[in-house]
Design a protein around this motif. Structure first.
Motif, short mmCIF file in Angstrom:
data_model
loop_
_atom_site.label_atom_id
_atom_site.label_comp_id
_atom_site.label_asym_id
_atom_site.label_seq_id
_atom_site.Cartn_x
_atom_site.Cartn_y
_atom_site.Cartn_z
N SER A 1 10.42 -5.44 -8.49
CA SER A 1 10.63 -6.65 -8.92
C SER A 1 9.94 -7.74 -9.38
O SER A 1 10.49 -9.05 -8.85
CB SER A 1 11.70 -6.78 -8.78
OG SER A 1 12.04 -7.03 -7.14
N ALA B 1 16.99 -14.54 -16.28
CA ALA B 1 16.70 -13.10 -15.39
C ALA B 1 18.68 -13.54 -15.20
O ALA B 1 19.37 -12.28 -15.27
CB ALA B 1 16.50 -13.09 -13.55
N ASP C 1 10.05 -0.55 -13.83
CA ASP C 1 12.09 -1.27 -12.77
C ASP C 1 12.50 0.49 -12.76
O ASP C 1 12.77 0.15 -11.40
CB ASP C 1 13.03 -1.57 -14.29
CG ASP C 1 12.35 -2.64 -15.06
OD1 ASP C 1 11.93 -3.32 -14.05
OD2 ASP C 1 12.40 -2.60 -16.11
N LEU D 1 10.80 -11.34 -10.01
CA LEU D 1 11.84 -11.69 -11.56
C LEU D 1 11.35 -10.60 -12.08
O LEU D 1 10.21 -10.70 -12.18
CB LEU D 1 12.01 -12.85 -11.98
CG LEU D 1 12.43 -14.08 -11.64
CD1 LEU D 1 12.26 -15.02 -12.09
CD2 LEU D 1 14.53 -13.91 -10.72
N THR E 1 7.69 -9.99 -12.23
CA THR E 1 7.22 -10.05 -13.54
C THR E 1 5.83 -9.44 -13.62
O THR E 1 4.93 -9.07 -13.14
CB THR E 1 7.20 -10.90 -13.73
OG1 THR E 1 8.27 -11.69 -13.53
CG2 THR E 1 6.57 -12.19 -15.19
N SER F 1 14.74 -10.22 -20.31
CA SER F 1 14.13 -9.73 -19.32
C SER F 1 12.67 -9.69 -19.80
O SER F 1 11.56 -10.05 -20.01
CB SER F 1 14.52 -8.51 -19.37
OG SER F 1 13.78 -7.58 -20.70
N GLY G 1 20.40 -12.10 -18.03
CA GLY G 1 20.45 -10.69 -18.60
C GLY G 1 18.70 -11.21 -19.47
O GLY G 1 18.38 -9.50 -20.32
N LEU H 1 10.41 -9.78 -14.88
CA LEU H 1 10.84 -10.25 -16.35
C LEU H 1 9.41 -9.50 -16.78
O LEU H 1 8.19 -8.70 -16.37
CB LEU H 1 10.26 -11.27 -16.20
CG LEU H 1 11.64 -12.10 -15.88
CD1 LEU H 1 11.86 -13.50 -16.11
CD2 LEU H 1 12.79 -11.43 -16.40
#
Ligand code: PSU
Ligand code: MN
Length: 303
Positions: free
Chosen positions: A221, A114, A216, A149, A223, A119, A117, A151
């Motif tokens: 935020s 993360a 997003d 995170l 995963t 993802s 950058g 992701l």
């Protein structure tokens, strides 16, 4: 002080250009798979990602340098050197100051990805809630870490060495969405169906990318977990699986194995006691997750 994170130039450029990148963890080959197969699996994963037109970013710590985008030589070092530790998030700063080399867990890999950058991340099995956790409190740091995170992580669920229903409860508490890839059966890594069901199935990398973008856009935020089961024809025989698992858990209990040694101990036991068949399934599962992760990275980059 300066940022200790090292991001390979190829990864940095791809991230800056919006080109697809797939993160890969290193504990899977430093502590999860036996030598010498571990190195083959790690290098093959990178080759598969490249064949799909995606930049691989294998993540680990090399002599105190947390690195996103290890070179093949560095992957080989982590696969073969003595004294490589297993690092979750809390261990990374210690490894940096002590100049240690480390395989990074899902949690640590996700954190470093993360920051760089990246993802999308493929792994084999996630950490989760261990059996007996109501007494031992042994829950992998993978879960709370992924809660903050944003992701997309592809796994084949969690291994049945863990407490799967408790893990699913914790995923819900932590706002970690789980979608099945073309199934609502939650997989148990070696076997396609854990017996626990998911609410949602997704059909394509494009659908997964759309969910991640929407998350997003809503400022959520945590995963998005994609559960990608092994094909039923290639799973570990469920009868063999249940027998060996019971013996592995008993052996861990007898030998007083605890803490972050538990996962490697149980995986090693399963590998030995299935005559390597669990290892073959492990490798097969990982291939599937790497390929799907690469396709998701492309779908996100296409958006
Ligand atoms: N589950 C597997 N194989 C693994 C691991 C988990 O099926 O190799 C590794 C992953 O790196 C995961 C870590 O993040 O173990 C979890 O360890 P712990 O339970 O100590 O957090
Ligand atoms: Mn643990």
């Amino acid at each position: 002080m300066s940022d200790p994170l090292v991001v390979a130039q190829e990864v940095r450029e791809a991230v800056a250009a919006g080109d697809p990148v797939l993160a890969l963890e290193s504990t899977i080959f430093t502590h999860g798979l036996p030598r010498p197969r571990n190195l083959d699996v790690a290098l093959e994963a990178e080759a598969r990602v490249r064949a799909l037109g995606v930049v691989p970013a294998t993540i680990g710590v090399i002599e105190g340098r947390p690195t996103v985008g290890l070179t093949p030589d560095q992957i080989e070092t982590l696969s073969t050197a003595e004294g490589v530790v297993k690092a979750s998030v809390r261990d990374v700063p210690v490894a940096v100051v002590k100049r240690l080399s480390a395989g990074t867990t899902v949690a640590a890999t996700a954190h470093l990805a993360a920051r760089a950058g990246v993802s999308v991340f493929s792994t084999g099995g996630l950490g989760g809630v261990h059996r007996g956790a109501p007494q031992t409190f042994d829950e992998s740091a993978d879960l709370p870490t992924l809660a903050s995170l944003p992701l997309v992580i592809v796994s084949a669920g969690v291994k049945s060495i863990l407490d799967i229903p408790l893990t699913l409860e914790r995923l819900e508490t932590l706002n970690l969405a789980v979608v099945g890839y073309r199934t609502t059966d939650y997989p148990a890594f070696y076997v396609a169906d854990s017996g626990h069901d998911l609410q949602y199935s997704v059909d394509s990398p494009a659908e997964i990318a759309a969910i991640a973008r929407t998350r997003d856009a809503l400022g959520i935020s945590s995963t998005l977990l994609v559960a990608n089961p092994v094909a039923a024809a290639r799973q570990l025989d469920p009868v063999l699986h249940d027998d060996v698992l019971a013996r592995a858990l008993a052996a861990a209990d007898m030998q007083g194995v605890s803490g972050n040694d538990t996962t490697p101990f149980l995986l090693d036991f399963l590998q030995r006691e299935t005559g390597g068949r669990s290892l073959d399934v492990n490798v097969e599962v990982y291939r599937g997750n790497v390929d799907l992760g690469a396709r998701i990275a492309r779908a996100l980059a296409d958006g």
